[in-house]
Write an enzyme that holds these catalytic residues in place. Structure first.
Site, PDB file in Angstrom:
ATOM      1  CG  ASP A 179      -1.843   1.161   1.252  1.00  0.00           C
ATOM      2  OD1 ASP A 179      -1.449   2.255   0.807  1.00  0.00           O
ATOM      3  OD2 ASP A 179      -2.989   0.996   1.688  1.00  0.00           O
ATOM      4  CG  HIS A 180       1.629   4.140  -3.299  1.00  0.00           C
ATOM      5  ND1 HIS A 180       0.403   3.803  -3.804  1.00  0.00           N
ATOM      6  CD2 HIS A 180       1.736   5.484  -3.457  1.00  0.00           C
ATOM      7  CE1 HIS A 180      -0.199   4.902  -4.241  1.00  0.00           C
ATOM      8  NE2 HIS A 180       0.590   5.932  -4.046  1.00  0.00           N
ATOM      9  CG  HIS A 242      -4.117   4.433  -0.892  1.00  0.00           C
ATOM     10  ND1 HIS A 242      -3.171   3.455  -0.814  1.00  0.00           N
ATOM     11  CD2 HIS A 242      -4.282   4.672  -2.219  1.00  0.00           C
ATOM     12  CE1 HIS A 242      -2.771   3.124  -2.037  1.00  0.00           C
ATOM     13  NE2 HIS A 242      -3.440   3.841  -2.895  1.00  0.00           N
TER      14      HIS A 242
HETATM   15  C1  BG6 Z   1      -3.238   4.280  -6.516  1.00  0.00           C
HETATM   16  C2  BG6 Z   1      -4.558   4.276  -7.231  1.00  0.00           C
HETATM   17  O1  BG6 Z   1      -3.202   3.292  -5.519  1.00  0.00           O
HETATM   18  O2  BG6 Z   1      -3.040   5.550  -5.899  1.00  0.00           O
HETATM   19  C3  BG6 Z   1      -4.617   5.398  -8.247  1.00  0.00           C
HETATM   20  O3  BG6 Z   1      -4.728   3.028  -7.883  1.00  0.00           O
HETATM   21  C4  BG6 Z   1      -4.301   6.722  -7.609  1.00  0.00           C
HETATM   22  O4  BG6 Z   1      -5.889   5.449  -8.871  1.00  0.00           O
HETATM   23  C5  BG6 Z   1      -2.997   6.633  -6.810  1.00  0.00           C
HETATM   24  O5  BG6 Z   1      -4.172   7.680  -8.637  1.00  0.00           O
HETATM   25  C6  BG6 Z   1      -2.756   7.893  -6.019  1.00  0.00           C
HETATM   26  O6  BG6 Z   1      -1.482   7.839  -5.467  1.00  0.00           O
HETATM   27  P1  BG6 Z   1      -0.639   9.155  -5.175  1.00  0.00           P
HETATM   28  O7  BG6 Z   1       0.599   8.680  -4.519  1.00  0.00           O
HETATM   29  O8  BG6 Z   1      -0.396   9.799  -6.508  1.00  0.00           O
HETATM   30  O9  BG6 Z   1      -1.499  10.007  -4.303  1.00  0.00           O
END
Ligand code: BG6
Length: 487
Positions: A179-180, A242
């Site tokens: 979960d980045h 997230h």
């Molecule tokens: C991803 C989703 O996990 O997170 C995307 O699949 C989304 O749809 C992205 O755009 C958003 O990540 P960040 O780091 O750009 O806020």
């Protein structure tokens, strides 16, 4: 760097993620000499390509994005990258793949240490794991870690099935579910802010906190991911992972220790105690929106009812949080790209001489684009006796060059290499989050109540009603930041 040598294999090596996130992060780590170990990469794709072709593609992407790109360092980095053509759905190709890996292993003396990163559709996770098990893992020395990109399943049932198959092969301790958001600097900072500051520790409860708002806005639409997104929608794509993870960090009790499992134990308790009462008709607890023009996006079904925006009010069934609403909202094509957590404290009711309500204290944890902390307090307006004035303390971490944070993937990839799974989700957390989504999906007829919103707006007006229903308002980070110059 330690002396360990590892082969890091990416299934989905020609996908967006590999080109735009993984290799740029690897290159950055390489350039800054931050790798925890000595790594060699294998990118797997279906198409025929030479190593040189693939390396050039990676280089082109990095050149565009990374101002620190240098030909010299890339030439040295690229020697570590190999491309391997494989239809990963076809079992017949795995014996040859295993031979390729054994040769590479010998060439670089990696002692059988392998990391497999599955950046593929989740439906492919079980088959790839089973083929790896049969041809590449059995009886081999060295460690074997497996990384699974999100989405982890499509719903509770598919996620459970996937989990059963992959854990039979790798075991929970070797599994890294990405979960980045957990790799983002300010998300990692939440526990520090909460548990190392007495002033926050003491007031982190229903007695002092009025409500919590978690906002993740995106200014782009679905872009080239229409096919995936139309199956998913904002609830599965953002809330299930997230936003619920952020909520868990905000609402969890202090863990027994700051070890991986103690933290995860507390997070999962929060997830299991989240209460959402779907009540779509009045938009009191949940709003689903779709941006105008979504139906014209590539690979989106012509009458799709997929939501590109969600706002939810939920509560946590725990004595600490009784009656405190947690508002979550996220959407695509909104009026900015930003993410923040706002803790609104209860208002202090004042008697004379002020005879009025003070403004609530606000604590804002700014996740992106700016990283930092904002805290608002009341003071007396200079030269007046009765007038109050809110003032703020605003710390911008990302403005300070010395503290430039690494990209989320840099941190996560290095943790995988180092074998540290703290910033990854354990199965019971993923399961609990899917249960919440299942409950929502089964108790509301989303399709009938999907509302539309203008591109570039704040989202559907119904999301305003959702929060106004309890006489509250969404705090807007820009207004708050501008008001810091008021005094
Ligand atoms: C991803 C989703 O996990 O997170 C995307 O699949 C989304 O749809 C992205 O755009 C958003 O990540 P960040 O780091 O750009 O806020």
């Amino acid at each position: 760097m330690n002396n360990q040598r590892i082969i890091f294999t990416i299934f989905g090596g020609t996908g967006n993620l590999a080109y735009n996130k993984l290799f740029p992060a690897f290159y950055q780590l390489f350039q800054e000499e931050k790798f925890d170990s000595n790594i060699f990469f294998v990118a797997i794709g279906r198409r025929e390509k030479t190593n040189e072709q693939y390396r050039k593609e990676v280089e082109d992407k990095i050149k565009k994005k990374n101002p620190d790109y240098s030909k010299r360092s890339f030439d040295s980095f690229k020697q570590r990258i190999y491309y391997y053509q494989l239809d990963f759905t076809n079992e017949l190709h795995y014996a040859a793949f295993n031979n390729f890996m054994i040769n590479l292993d010998q060439a670089h003396q990696t002692d059988g240490n392998r990391i497999y990163y599955l950046a593929t559709a989740p439906t492919d996770f079980p088959a790839i794991s089973a083929y790896l098990d049969k041809y590449c893992l059995k009886g081999k020395k060295g460690f074997k870690r497996a990384v699974f990109e999100k989405p982890f399943g499509y719903d509770l049932e598919s996620a459970t099935q996937i989990n059963n198959s992959i854990s039979a092969v790798f075991g929970e301790n070797n599994i890294y579910r990405i979960d980045h958001y957990l790799g983002k600097e300010m998300i990692q900072n939440i526990l520090t802010i909460r548990f190392t500051n007495q002033i926050f520790k003491a007031v982190w409860n229903k007695e002092s906190i009025d409500n919590v708002q978690i906002t993740v806005k995106e200014s782009n639409g679905v872009e080239e991911r229409g096919g995936y997104y139309d199956q998913s929608g904002a609830l599965r794509d953002m809330i299930q992972n997230h936003l619920l993870q952020i909520l868990a960090f905000i609402a969890m009790e202090q863990p027994r220790s700051f070890e991986t499992d103690s933290i995860r134990d507390e997070k999962v308790k929060v997830l299991n105690n989240i209460k959402i009462i779907p009540d779509l008709k009045s938009h009191e607890n949940i709003v689903f929106g779709q941006y105008e023009g979504y139906l014209q996006e590539e690979k989106v079904k012509p009458h799709s009812k997929t939501e590109t925006y969600v706002a939810i009010k939920c509560e946590i069934d725990h004595p600490t949080w009784e009656g405190v609403p947690f508002y979550l909202r996220t959407g695509k094509f909104l009026n900015g790209k930003e993410a923040e957590i706002i803790i609104e404290f209860k208002k202090e009711v004042l008697g004379e001489p002020f005879g009025c309500l003070a403004q609530p204290n606000l604590l804002v944890i700014k996740i992106q684009p700016e990283e930092g902390i904002y805290f608002r307090i009341n003071t007396k307006k200079p030269r007046s006796e009765k007038e109050l004035m809110p003032v703020s303390m605003d710390y911008c971490q990302s403005c300070n060059f010395i503290y430039q944070s690494p990209e989320a993937y840099e941190r996560l990839l290095n943790d995988i290499i180092a074998g540290d799974s703290t910033l990854f989700t354990r199965w019971d957390e993923v399961e609990a989050a899917w249960k919440i989504i299942k409950h929502l999906m089964s108790s509301c007829t989303k399709d009938d109540y999907l509302v539309s919103y203008e591109k570039g707006s704040e989202g559907p007006i119904e999301a305003e009603y959702l929060i106004k229903a309890t006489h509250r308002k969404w705090w807007n980070i820009e207004d708050l930041s501008n008001s810091r110059f008021d005094f």
